[in-house]
Design a protein around this motif. Structure first.
Motif, mmCIF file in Angstrom:
data_model
loop_
_atom_site.group_PDB
_atom_site.id
_atom_site.type_symbol
_atom_site.label_atom_id
_atom_site.label_comp_id
_atom_site.label_asym_id
_atom_site.label_seq_id
_atom_site.Cartn_x
_atom_site.Cartn_y
_atom_site.Cartn_z
ATOM 1 N N SER A 1 0.828 -1.213 0.000
ATOM 2 C CA SER A 1 0.000 0.000 0.000
ATOM 3 C C SER A 1 0.862 1.262 0.000
ATOM 4 N N ASP A 2 2.159 1.094 0.120
ATOM 5 C CA ASP A 2 3.076 2.236 0.194
ATOM 6 C C ASP A 2 3.352 2.750 -1.211
ATOM 7 N N ARG A 3 2.372 3.481 -1.749
ATOM 8 C CA ARG A 3 2.502 3.932 -3.128
ATOM 9 C C ARG A 3 2.872 5.402 -3.250
ATOM 10 N N LEU A 4 2.755 6.175 -2.172
ATOM 11 C CA LEU A 4 3.087 7.587 -2.278
ATOM 12 C C LEU A 4 4.590 7.836 -2.275
ATOM 13 N N ARG A 5 5.305 7.156 -1.391
ATOM 14 C CA ARG A 5 6.746 7.413 -1.313
ATOM 15 C C ARG A 5 7.462 7.096 -2.635
ATOM 16 N N PRO A 6 7.186 5.965 -3.292
ATOM 17 C CA PRO A 6 7.807 5.753 -4.608
ATOM 18 C C PRO A 6 7.393 6.802 -5.631
ATOM 19 N N PHE A 7 6.129 7.224 -5.560
ATOM 20 C CA PHE A 7 5.665 8.258 -6.488
ATOM 21 C C PHE A 7 6.400 9.571 -6.241
ATOM 22 N N PHE A 8 6.495 9.971 -4.978
ATOM 23 C CA PHE A 8 7.198 11.207 -4.664
ATOM 24 C C PHE A 8 8.667 11.122 -5.080
ATOM 25 N N ALA A 9 9.279 9.961 -4.863
ATOM 26 C CA ALA A 9 10.690 9.786 -5.217
ATOM 27 C C ALA A 9 10.921 9.878 -6.717
#
Length: 409
Positions: free
Chosen positions: A63-71
């Protein structure tokens, strides 16, 4: 697949698809249940069993999809959304265990099932107040005048946010939704969402500082003093959790009430059943959530390469689990496109399933159990006066407005 049928070409932003996605979902379930969307550059799941299984998958998806997107964003873009990154990265809905487990455990100490169910008298009071304000009117917007303010005022009351702040709170929440629920189609959307996130964070910082000096009987005061052994929220986690609970605590319930009433108006015999028997409200809420629920999808990232329906889902790829498509799957429900308020069967997936099931679902259920019978008691007749305009979102399923004509009971 029939040879004369064209290949599925899904345009989720098409107004006709937004208004009625279910015929296309039916084709996807039957012909391509693990559908690759070139537009989304993502997999799309539409069958009940597949969506439920992925909701329960703790090892293969994240569910950790924001951190890769932000990166993945260039520095110029991350600079423009610093507060979105700061606070939304801390939302438990975008976390995996053990981070998700820790944040959910802390949050659930305040937002327990018992605490949310205890809000029923307040929900009833707010519903009655909103309905009294409609006295003498034979037309109104069900979203703006009832479905929108009811859950907003309820979660504000639970948190301890002043009721007079509702218009600002609703505006900020709607603007944050531009980031959560919309595609990245314009810098203006992100700029608006960033400004709203910064404003809401400052709003809560001021309230939190006040509660630390002068505690009250509300959730903000409980969270300010919350401890789980040696663990507690950091300051940023406290603010982020407040934003999440306020945002999630009314956006989806607004859609639930509005979508549910539109469904009842389209099935007048079922609406009359509920009007005649308010004791049916609990079952009605579950069927209305199944039939046209408030959340379009949940999103996961593939952590381990896997096979599904002959397709290879590779590490790092994104998957949209279409909750409403799953809830209309004839493999799970008999006559799924028929509204049946006494339906029995497998649990719907409107709140998700497993680890990430919506923490606020007991409050959403309570609000629905109050909101629908209260409206039907007040009005003997409700009819939509125009075709509703649906929100352009894959995450949220809701209407911008729902004008109705009414006659008092």
């Amino acid at each position: 697949m029939n040879a004369v049928d064209p290949a599925i070409d899904w345009h989720p932003e098409d107004p006709a698809i937004l208004a009625d996605p279910y015929a296309t979902f039916s084709r996807m379930r039957d012909e391509d249940p693990c559908y690759w969307s070139p537009r989304l550059r993502s997999w799309v799941l539409t069958r009940y069993s597949d969506v439920k299984a992925m909701c329960l998958d703790k090892e293969g998806v994240s569910s950790d999809r924001l951190r890769p997107f932000f990166a993945s964003l260039p520095a110029t873009e991350t600079f423009r959304i610093t507060d979105i990154i700061r606070y939304l990265s801390l939302w438990m809905v975008f976390k995996d265990p053990p981070e998700h487990t820790r944040l959910r455990r802390l949050t659930s100490k305040v937002f327990s099932t018992r605490a949310m169910q205890a809000m029923r008298p307040r929900v009833e009071q707010i519903a009655e107040h909103l309905l009294q304000a409609l006295d003498g009117r034979d037309h109104f917007d069900l979203v703006a005048d009832y479905a929108g303010p009811l859950p907003c005022l309820v979660i504000m009351a639970m948190l301890g946010v002043p009721a007079e702040s509702m218009s600002d709170v609703k505006r900020m929440s709607d603007e944050i939704a531009l980031f959560i629920g919309s595609s990245r189609t314009s810098a203006e959307k992100y700029d608006t969402a960033e400004a709203a996130t910064r404003e809401m964070a400052a709003f809560f910082m001021e309230l939190i500082a006040d509660r630390r000096k002068r505690p009250r009987d509300d959730a903000l005061s409980e969270m300010a003093d919350l401890r789980d052994g040696d663990d507690a929220f950091t300051d940023d986690e406290f603010v982020a959790t407040c934003i999440l609970m306020l945002f999630a605590g009314h956006e989806t319930t607004t859609n639930h009430i509005a979508n549910g009433m539109l469904s009842l108006m389209r099935f007048p015999s079922e609406m009359q059943r509920l009007r005649a028997d308010p004791g049916l409200a609990g079952a009605a809420v579950e069927e209305l959530l199944r039939f046209d629920g408030p959340s379009g999808s949940q999103v996961r990232i593939i952590k381990r390469e896997q096979q599904l329906h002959g397709k290879t889902l590779k590490e790092g790829q994104r998957v949209f689990m279409m909750l409403n498509a799953a809830n209309r799957d004839p493999r799970a429900y008999a006559e799924p496109d028929r509204l049946d308020l006494s339906r029995d069967g497998v649990p719907h997936l409107a709140f998700g399933y497993g680890l990430h099931i919506c923490v606020g679902f007991p409050l959403a259920r309570t609000e629905g159990e109050v909101a629908f019978p209260a409206l039907l008691r007040r009005f003997a007749q409700l009819e939509p006066t125009t075709q509703p305009e649906w929100i352009n979102s894959l995450v949220f399923r809701g209407m911008k407005a729902l004008p109705v004509a009414v006659k008092r009971a």
